[in-house]
Design a protein around this motif. Sequence first.
Motif, short mmCIF file in Angstrom:
data_model
loop_
_atom_site.label_atom_id
_atom_site.label_comp_id
_atom_site.label_asym_id
_atom_site.label_seq_id
_atom_site.Cartn_x
_atom_site.Cartn_y
_atom_site.Cartn_z
N ASP A 92 -9.26 -1.70 -10.53
CA ASP A 92 -8.31 -0.66 -10.10
C ASP A 92 -7.07 -0.68 -10.99
N ALA A 93 -6.57 -1.86 -11.31
CA ALA A 93 -5.40 -1.97 -12.17
C ALA A 93 -5.70 -1.39 -13.55
N THR A 106 0.45 -3.13 -8.71
CA THR A 106 0.18 -3.43 -7.29
C THR A 106 -1.27 -3.84 -7.07
N TYR A 107 -2.16 -3.36 -7.91
CA TYR A 107 -3.56 -3.80 -7.85
C TYR A 107 -3.73 -5.14 -8.56
N ASP A 108 -3.10 -5.25 -9.70
CA ASP A 108 -3.21 -6.46 -10.52
C ASP A 108 -2.76 -7.69 -9.75
N ARG A 157 -7.21 -7.08 -8.04
CA ARG A 157 -8.09 -5.91 -8.10
C ARG A 157 -8.01 -5.32 -9.51
N TYR A 158 -8.61 -6.06 -10.45
CA TYR A 158 -8.46 -5.76 -11.87
C TYR A 158 -9.07 -4.42 -12.28
N GLY A 196 -0.59 0.26 -11.16
CA GLY A 196 -1.52 -0.73 -11.69
C GLY A 196 -1.11 -2.14 -11.33
N GLU A 240 1.50 6.29 -7.24
CA GLU A 240 0.41 7.15 -7.70
C GLU A 240 0.76 8.62 -7.55
N ARG A 258 0.83 -1.21 0.00
CA ARG A 258 0.00 0.00 0.00
C ARG A 258 0.86 1.26 0.00
N ARG A 307 2.30 1.61 -3.50
CA ARG A 307 1.22 2.04 -4.40
C ARG A 307 0.98 3.54 -4.26
N ARG A 338 -5.51 2.35 -13.71
CA ARG A 338 -4.13 2.87 -13.74
C ARG A 338 -3.51 2.68 -15.12
#
Length: 185
Positions: free
Chosen positions: A47-48, A38-40, A44-45, A36, A15, A8, A11, A51
Amino acid sequence: TTDGDHMRSARSLYEEVGRDTSMSTPVRLRALTNAGNTYDIVGRYLDALHRYDLVLALDPSFGMALGNRGLALGYSAPFMRQHKPVVVREAAQYLDAAIANRESVVAEGGPAAYQEFEKFRARIHSPRSEAIDAPSTAPWSEPYLDWCRRSELFLHVSHRCLKEDTPSLDPVFFERVTTHVDEPG
């Protein structure tokens, strides 16, 4: 401090750098792509994808964002029920664009990233695509739904898939979601 806390924190920094217009474009592209990722990496697609879209708005030919967007779409496709064929086709289009841009992918992600894009693309049984379909810009008759579509407020990994008569506009379905009770929200 847990691995999740580190993720986090990274990330957040990615950002911040990605939003900083005083930074060079290549640095911002890398930072947003990594955000992206870090979400992928945790599934967490949506969110990815957001990004990766920010990256592609800055540079539509940035190979790593093209390929990573293709992978994220491909991994999320099984959850899309009736939308799966369109999402898979879009995944193939992004992977094809990344593969066509080999120099960019290898420069940023190395040969292994390029090979991963090729390997995943080979699993998709559809012809090579020429270009990524542009989403329809024709207005919908229902103003509120049209505004939601234009603002990309629907929980959908592929807004290109949405039509005014689509029966479910937020089709992110989950068969099962698990987490540990002691994990922070």
